[in-house]
Motif scaffolding. Sequence first.
Motif, short mmCIF file in Angstrom:
data_model
loop_
_atom_site.label_atom_id
_atom_site.label_comp_id
_atom_site.label_asym_id
_atom_site.label_seq_id
_atom_site.Cartn_x
_atom_site.Cartn_y
_atom_site.Cartn_z
N LEU A 1 0.98 -1.26 -0.09
CA LEU A 1 0.05 -0.03 0.25
C LEU A 1 0.87 1.15 0.03
O LEU A 1 0.39 2.29 -0.69
CB LEU A 1 -0.94 0.00 1.15
N LEU A 2 1.82 1.26 0.69
CA LEU A 2 2.61 2.30 0.70
C LEU A 2 3.45 2.75 -0.34
O LEU A 2 3.68 3.64 -0.69
CB LEU A 2 3.98 2.29 1.73
N ALA B 1 1.06 12.88 0.00
CA ALA B 1 0.24 12.09 1.11
C ALA B 1 -0.46 10.74 0.73
O ALA B 1 0.03 10.30 -0.10
CB ALA B 1 -0.81 13.17 1.71
N GLY B 2 -1.70 10.72 1.12
CA GLY B 2 -2.55 9.57 0.57
C GLY B 2 -2.89 8.31 1.59
O GLY B 2 -2.25 8.46 2.65
N CYS B 3 -3.85 7.91 1.19
CA CYS B 3 -4.44 6.54 2.11
C CYS B 3 -4.76 5.40 1.33
O CYS B 3 -5.32 5.63 0.43
CB CYS B 3 -5.86 7.16 3.03
N GLY B 4 -4.17 4.28 1.97
CA GLY B 4 -4.47 3.07 1.44
C GLY B 4 -5.41 2.03 2.29
O GLY B 4 -5.00 2.24 3.52
N ILE B 5 -6.44 1.52 2.05
CA ILE B 5 -7.15 0.65 2.85
C ILE B 5 -7.36 -0.70 2.36
O ILE B 5 -7.49 -0.95 1.18
CB ILE B 5 -8.58 1.19 3.11
N HIS B 6 -6.64 -1.45 3.13
CA HIS B 6 -6.77 -3.05 2.65
C HIS B 6 -7.92 -3.62 3.85
O HIS B 6 -7.79 -3.61 5.09
CB HIS B 6 -5.61 -3.74 3.12
N GLY C 1 -8.17 1.39 -2.55
CA GLY C 1 -8.66 0.46 -1.81
C GLY C 1 -8.35 -1.09 -2.26
O GLY C 1 -8.38 -1.08 -3.42
N GLU C 2 -8.48 -1.81 -1.50
CA GLU C 2 -8.02 -3.19 -1.88
C GLU C 2 -8.61 -4.15 -0.69
O GLU C 2 -9.11 -3.94 0.17
CB GLU C 2 -6.59 -3.64 -2.07
N GLY C 3 -8.61 -5.50 -1.22
CA GLY C 3 -8.81 -6.54 -0.06
C GLY C 3 -10.25 -7.38 -0.48
O GLY C 3 -10.92 -6.73 -1.21
#
Length: 310
Positions: free
Chosen positions: A13-14, A100-105, A136-138
């Motif tokens: 994600l990073l 910046a940024g945001c990732g969600i698993h 986003g993922e998962g």
Amino acid sequence: MNDIKKDPILGGLLKTIAGIADTPKGAFNIRLNGAGIARQSTENVEIIPKPQGKGIEIYVKPGTAGETVHIPVVVEASGFQDIVYNDFYIGAGADVDIIAGCGIHNDGEHLSQHDGIHTFHIGAGARVRYVEKHYGEGGGSGERVLNPVTVVHMDKNSFLEMETVQIEGVDSTKRVTNADLKENARLVIKEKIMTSGKQFAVTEFTVELDGDGSGADISSRSVAKGESRQEFFSALHGNAQCSGHSECDSIIMDSGFVKSVPEIIANDVNASLIHEAAIGKIAGEQITKLMTLGLSREDAEKQIIKGFLK
């Protein structure tokens, strides 16, 4: 920072949201599931955590040049909901990049959410490039929700280029940006969004052009696939001798829905404001041309979308 290599989800994600594969150079703050896991300041950029993990304050010294600050956020716990308040104080004459940024698993059945409120105080003559990627993922059924809010106060002769990208995996998002500009300040915003399935995205831009010579250029490019829905609201308020341009271009596919609502208000006789909007499907001749080169229809559509969002 060893956690990046030990945790493949965090590392992946990073890399996606911030281009980080190892310890970044310069100042950085990495947040995982509501807590800072790594932080570093430099001689010219100081990062100070707020109490109780509520966010950070970033101070860039006047005249700073050539520095990059990374402040990514990752959520990988299903059912976790996070809210963070980050404040940026950019000294006069500084020139800095902020990634910046945001990732969600989310592999679970519960909603995972991150709300980030970023407030910029940009000093006179300072220049900032701000990049914010959302992803986003998962494999779980739980939703992945991101709601970024950006507030910008721009002093005279300052410049901000803001690039926001959301290409896949986010089920619901509301993206709000409010800015006010003093004399000769300039704001450039470039937004790219793609939704699919039953995803929903709302964007709201409001810019107050308060100083003589101030200017804003806002562009949004989006693709709505499947049964996804998008809404775009843009408000430019010319309160002085200023210029403003807002543009929204969208491709609609399948059973998608796109709504674009412009607002331009001139409170000064010397304000010059323009809004443009276009919504349409992919032209058949574009697909046909690529198919004659050996691409399947699906691959042709992917290439057209890739070029559109480039």
